[in-house]
Design a protein around this motif. Structure first.
Motif, PDB file in Angstrom:
ATOM      1  N   VAL A 178       0.857  -1.190   0.000  1.00  0.00           N
ATOM      2  CA  VAL A 178       0.000   0.000   0.000  1.00  0.00           C
ATOM      3  C   VAL A 178       0.895   1.243   0.000  1.00  0.00           C
ATOM      4  O   VAL A 178       0.563   2.269   0.572  1.00  0.00           O
ATOM      5  CB  VAL A 178      -0.988   0.004   1.191  1.00  0.00           C
ATOM      6  CG1 VAL A 178      -2.094  -1.015   0.952  1.00  0.00           C
ATOM      7  CG2 VAL A 178      -0.284  -0.280   2.518  1.00  0.00           C
ATOM      8  N   GLY A 179       2.027   1.120  -0.685  1.00  0.00           N
ATOM      9  CA  GLY A 179       2.983   2.224  -0.769  1.00  0.00           C
ATOM     10  C   GLY A 179       4.156   1.965   0.160  1.00  0.00           C
ATOM     11  O   GLY A 179       3.972   1.606   1.319  1.00  0.00           O
ATOM     12  N   VAL A 204      -4.977   1.822  -9.049  1.00  0.00           N
ATOM     13  CA  VAL A 204      -4.323   0.610  -9.562  1.00  0.00           C
ATOM     14  C   VAL A 204      -3.654  -0.157  -8.418  1.00  0.00           C
ATOM     15  O   VAL A 204      -3.764  -1.380  -8.324  1.00  0.00           O
ATOM     16  CB  VAL A 204      -3.298   0.957 -10.672  1.00  0.00           C
ATOM     17  CG1 VAL A 204      -2.447  -0.258 -11.039  1.00  0.00           C
ATOM     18  CG2 VAL A 204      -4.020   1.497 -11.909  1.00  0.00           C
ATOM     19  N   MET A 205      -3.001   0.565  -7.525  1.00  0.00           N
ATOM     20  CA  MET A 205      -2.358  -0.083  -6.385  1.00  0.00           C
ATOM     21  C   MET A 205      -3.386  -0.847  -5.542  1.00  0.00           C
ATOM     22  O   MET A 205      -3.162  -1.992  -5.144  1.00  0.00           O
ATOM     23  CB  MET A 205      -1.649   0.980  -5.531  1.00  0.00           C
ATOM     24  CG  MET A 205      -0.912   0.433  -4.326  1.00  0.00           C
ATOM     25  SD  MET A 205      -0.186   1.772  -3.345  1.00  0.00           S
ATOM     26  CE  MET A 205      -1.661   2.325  -2.450  1.00  0.00           C
ATOM     27  N   ARG A 208       3.636  -7.360   6.322  1.00  0.00           N
ATOM     28  CA  ARG A 208       4.985  -7.635   5.835  1.00  0.00           C
ATOM     29  C   ARG A 208       5.604  -6.432   5.129  1.00  0.00           C
ATOM     30  O   ARG A 208       6.810  -6.400   4.919  1.00  0.00           O
ATOM     31  CB  ARG A 208       4.983  -8.846   4.901  1.00  0.00           C
ATOM     32  CG  ARG A 208       4.347  -8.621   3.540  1.00  0.00           C
ATOM     33  CD  ARG A 208       4.256  -9.942   2.781  1.00  0.00           C
ATOM     34  NE  ARG A 208       3.756  -9.816   1.421  1.00  0.00           N
ATOM     35  CZ  ARG A 208       2.471  -9.713   1.076  1.00  0.00           C
ATOM     36  NH1 ARG A 208       1.538  -9.707   2.017  1.00  0.00           N
ATOM     37  NH2 ARG A 208       2.117  -9.634  -0.178  1.00  0.00           N
ATOM     38  N   PHE A 209       4.815  -5.462   4.774  1.00  0.00           N
ATOM     39  CA  PHE A 209       5.362  -4.270   4.125  1.00  0.00           C
ATOM     40  C   PHE A 209       5.701  -3.169   5.129  1.00  0.00           C
ATOM     41  O   PHE A 209       6.068  -2.072   4.727  1.00  0.00           O
ATOM     42  CB  PHE A 209       4.395  -3.741   3.065  1.00  0.00           C
ATOM     43  CG  PHE A 209       4.233  -4.685   1.899  1.00  0.00           C
ATOM     44  CD1 PHE A 209       5.292  -4.912   1.029  1.00  0.00           C
ATOM     45  CD2 PHE A 209       3.045  -5.361   1.686  1.00  0.00           C
ATOM     46  CE1 PHE A 209       5.161  -5.769  -0.050  1.00  0.00           C
ATOM     47  CE2 PHE A 209       2.900  -6.230   0.610  1.00  0.00           C
ATOM     48  CZ  PHE A 209       3.967  -6.438  -0.257  1.00  0.00           C
ATOM     49  N   ARG A 248      -3.310   1.911   6.587  1.00  0.00           N
ATOM     50  CA  ARG A 248      -3.462   2.523   5.243  1.00  0.00           C
ATOM     51  C   ARG A 248      -4.422   1.693   4.395  1.00  0.00           C
ATOM     52  O   ARG A 248      -5.267   2.250   3.686  1.00  0.00           O
ATOM     53  CB  ARG A 248      -2.098   2.627   4.543  1.00  0.00           C
ATOM     54  CG  ARG A 248      -2.196   3.099   3.070  1.00  0.00           C
ATOM     55  CD  ARG A 248      -2.066   4.616   2.935  1.00  0.00           C
ATOM     56  NE  ARG A 248      -2.793   5.194   1.794  1.00  0.00           N
ATOM     57  CZ  ARG A 248      -2.350   5.268   0.537  1.00  0.00           C
ATOM     58  NH1 ARG A 248      -1.154   4.792   0.236  1.00  0.00           N
ATOM     59  NH2 ARG A 248      -3.077   5.814  -0.414  1.00  0.00           N
ATOM     60  N   PHE A 249      -4.296   0.364   4.494  1.00  0.00           N
ATOM     61  CA  PHE A 249      -5.196  -0.479   3.706  1.00  0.00           C
ATOM     62  C   PHE A 249      -6.643  -0.260   4.140  1.00  0.00           C
ATOM     63  O   PHE A 249      -7.544  -0.136   3.304  1.00  0.00           O
ATOM     64  CB  PHE A 249      -4.796  -1.952   3.815  1.00  0.00           C
ATOM     65  CG  PHE A 249      -5.624  -2.862   2.955  1.00  0.00           C
ATOM     66  CD1 PHE A 249      -5.679  -2.683   1.580  1.00  0.00           C
ATOM     67  CD2 PHE A 249      -6.371  -3.895   3.516  1.00  0.00           C
ATOM     68  CE1 PHE A 249      -6.455  -3.507   0.763  1.00  0.00           C
ATOM     69  CE2 PHE A 249      -7.142  -4.734   2.716  1.00  0.00           C
ATOM     70  CZ  PHE A 249      -7.183  -4.533   1.343  1.00  0.00           C
ATOM     71  N   ALA A 250      -6.859  -0.167   5.449  1.00  0.00           N
ATOM     72  CA  ALA A 250      -8.222   0.067   5.953  1.00  0.00           C
ATOM     73  C   ALA A 250      -8.766   1.400   5.429  1.00  0.00           C
ATOM     74  O   ALA A 250      -9.954   1.512   5.091  1.00  0.00           O
ATOM     75  CB  ALA A 250      -8.229   0.042   7.482  1.00  0.00           C
TER      76      ALA A 250
END
Ligand SMILES: [Fe+2]
Length: 189
Positions: free
Chosen positions: A100-101, A129-130, A156-157, A164-166
């Motif tokens: 997510v960046g 796109v991400m 893992r990132f 951020r994903f949420a």
């Protein structure tokens, strides 16, 4: 801006894929990510740029050498597209879609084999796109990935990535994976 057509992008994949199997895996994934982008509300994104970016984002996978870290496919794809005179705005989809960046701090803290820079989505088209890319995996066999399973693995990132994903889930919502899974014959988990 003159962006390549789907057929032109497919021809680029065919040209750089080291085998028909690699082409099939990566091209299919890229078309799925393009299809996923169409499911999300993103009025500020540029639809033609999103289409071309989604179809090209993983082309660097073909350039990975045996044993080379997978995370390098982004910068390899960026170089590949620049080498065939495609514009920076397209090349950036390759280098700026991981996780997510990624930040420079992530690269340094995790000793990632990348030049220490920020690899963050900077436009609504890049963010879209991400995000769409998170819902399909080129695993063996390829599969669709649910919000729950991506949330479990996103750590893992680096720290704060689940957060951020949420945020992205709140912004774009949940994709309909079942219809795509049926169309492409891949499982969802
Ligand atoms: Fe991808």
């Amino acid at each position: 801006m003159d962006l390549p057509t789907d057929d032109e992008i497919r021809a680029l994949h065919e040209r750089f894929a080291p085998s028909p199997e690699a082409f099939d895996l990566v091209w299919t994934h890229c078309t799925i990510v393009r299809d996923l982008t169409a499911q999300f509300p993103a009025p500020e994104a540029d639809p033609d740029l999103v289409r071309a970016g989604a179809l090209l984002h993983d082309i660097g996978v073909y350039r990975l050498q045996p044993g080379e870290a997978y995370i390098r496919h982004g910068v390899l794809g960026h170089e590949l597209l620049r080498s065939v005179d495609l514009p920076e705005v397209l090349a950036r989809f390759c280098s700026h879609h991981t996780g997510v960046g990624l930040t420079r701090d992530d690269v340094l803290a995790q000793s990632l084999p990348l030049p220490p820079e920020d690899y963050l989505d900077e436009t609504p088209s890049e963010t879209l796109v991400m995000y769409a890319d998170k819902f399909h995996s080129k695993s063996t066999p390829p599969r669709f990935v649910t919000i729950e399973s991506y949330t479990r693995s996103v750590g893992r990132f680096g720290p704060r990535k689940a957060e951020r994903f949420a945020e992205l889930v709140a912004r774009y919502g949940e994709p309909d994976l079942e219809s795509l899974a049926r169309r492409y014959g891949h499982d969802v988990h």
